[in-house]
Design an enzyme around this catalytic site. Structure first.
Site, PDB file in Angstrom:
ATOM      1  N   CYS A 127      38.003  35.531  38.960  1.00  0.00           N
ATOM      2  CA  CYS A 127      38.821  35.009  40.057  1.00  0.00           C
ATOM      3  C   CYS A 127      40.314  35.232  39.792  1.00  0.00           C
ATOM      4  CB  CYS A 127      38.497  33.547  40.356  1.00  0.00           C
ATOM      5  SG  CYS A 127      39.132  33.067  41.974  1.00  0.00           S
TER       6      CYS A 127
ATOM      7  N   HIS B 264      32.912  33.738  41.494  1.00  0.00           N
ATOM      8  CA  HIS B 264      32.759  32.752  40.406  1.00  0.00           C
ATOM      9  C   HIS B 264      31.340  32.803  39.863  1.00  0.00           C
ATOM     10  CE1 HIS B 264      36.590  30.543  40.416  1.00  0.00           C
ATOM     11  NE2 HIS B 264      36.620  30.816  41.711  1.00  0.00           N
TER      12      HIS B 264
ATOM     13  N   GLU C  45      30.235  31.737  37.173  1.00  0.00           N
ATOM     14  CA  GLU C  45      29.884  30.504  36.443  1.00  0.00           C
ATOM     15  C   GLU C  45      29.239  29.468  37.361  1.00  0.00           C
ATOM     16  OE1 GLU C  45      32.840  31.338  37.387  1.00  0.00           O
ATOM     17  OE2 GLU C  45      34.014  29.585  38.011  1.00  0.00           O
TER      18      GLU C  45
END
Ligand code: MN
Length: 227
Positions: A109, A209, A211
């Site tokens: 990001c 993202h 994660e």
């Protein structure tokens, strides 16, 4: 120091106190891949922050504030969000230090944005007002399509040419830094993935993202590169 990686983080003011505040999702994704993340506070002296790189096997550049446009020679746009000059300085030093040490880099990001700026690229300061599109990249509930460049490191890593990703950014790469190649795009053409054209140490940069997705291929591949 096998499997230990340096991870950047934002400073937040919370109930009047400044805190180094890394989203736990990064920690969980990295530990799930077998890595030990160590946070590099954004308020260190940039040169001293690089001492951390002598003790780790890789660098993770995480999400957060907008990169200050002065870093790429642009005046601030009215829709520019919060910036943190100290964090910019620490991350630019860490990128230079990690490349000098030939450490693997995973940039997420804001990470793809600061990596692009570090290597000579520029950014859209606010996609919605600077680039017409039918995709709202800043909608935290949104997903959009992703086209991946065949044969890229990203393709090797996520093993797909077409998928969908989350999207929580209002900035993005405008002019790609000369050492980078774009390796993934949203359907409106916004660059969502980049990697060095010349090869070298494992480096992947993504605008989404990972994660926050169950899919952990990016983190597993980063962990393989770190070992
Ligand atoms: Mn997006």
């Amino acid at each position: 120091m096998r499997g230990v990686v340096a991870v950047t983080a934002p400073l937040r003011t919370d109930a009047g106190r400044e805190r180094v505040a890394l989203n736990a999702a990064y920690v969980r994704a990295l530990t799930h891949a077998g890595l030990v993340p160590l946070v590099v506070p954004p308020i260190l002296d940039p040169e001293k922050a690089c001492a951390a790189l002598d003790r780790v096997g890789g660098l993770v550049l995480t999400g957060g504030e907008d990169v200050a446009p002065a870093r790429y020679g642009a005046p601030p746009h009215p829709k520019l969000g919060d910036t943190d000059a100290a964090r910019d300085a620490v991350e630019l030093a860490l990128i230079e230090g990690a490349r000098a040490r030939r450490l693997p880099i995973l940039a997420i990001c804001r990470g793809i944005q600061i990596l692009n700026v570090a290597l000579g690229g520029t950014l859209y300061q606010d996609l919605a007002s600077e680039r017409s599109s039918d995709i709202d990249h800043a909608d935290p509930q949104a997903r959009h399509g992703l086209r991946v460049e065949a044969g890229s490191l990203l393709h090797d890593t996520i093993a797909t040419l077409e998928t969908s990703v989350n999207s929580r950014h209002h900035q993005a790469i405008r002019d790609l830094a000369p050492p980078l190649s774009a390796t993934a795009w949203a359907p409106d053409g916004v660059i969502e993935g980049a990697e060095p054209s010349a090869g070298g140490p494992w480096t992947l940069a993504v605008q989404w993202h990972p994660e926050d997705d169950v899919e952990g291929a990016l983190f597993r591949a980063f962990a393989e590169a770190v070992r």
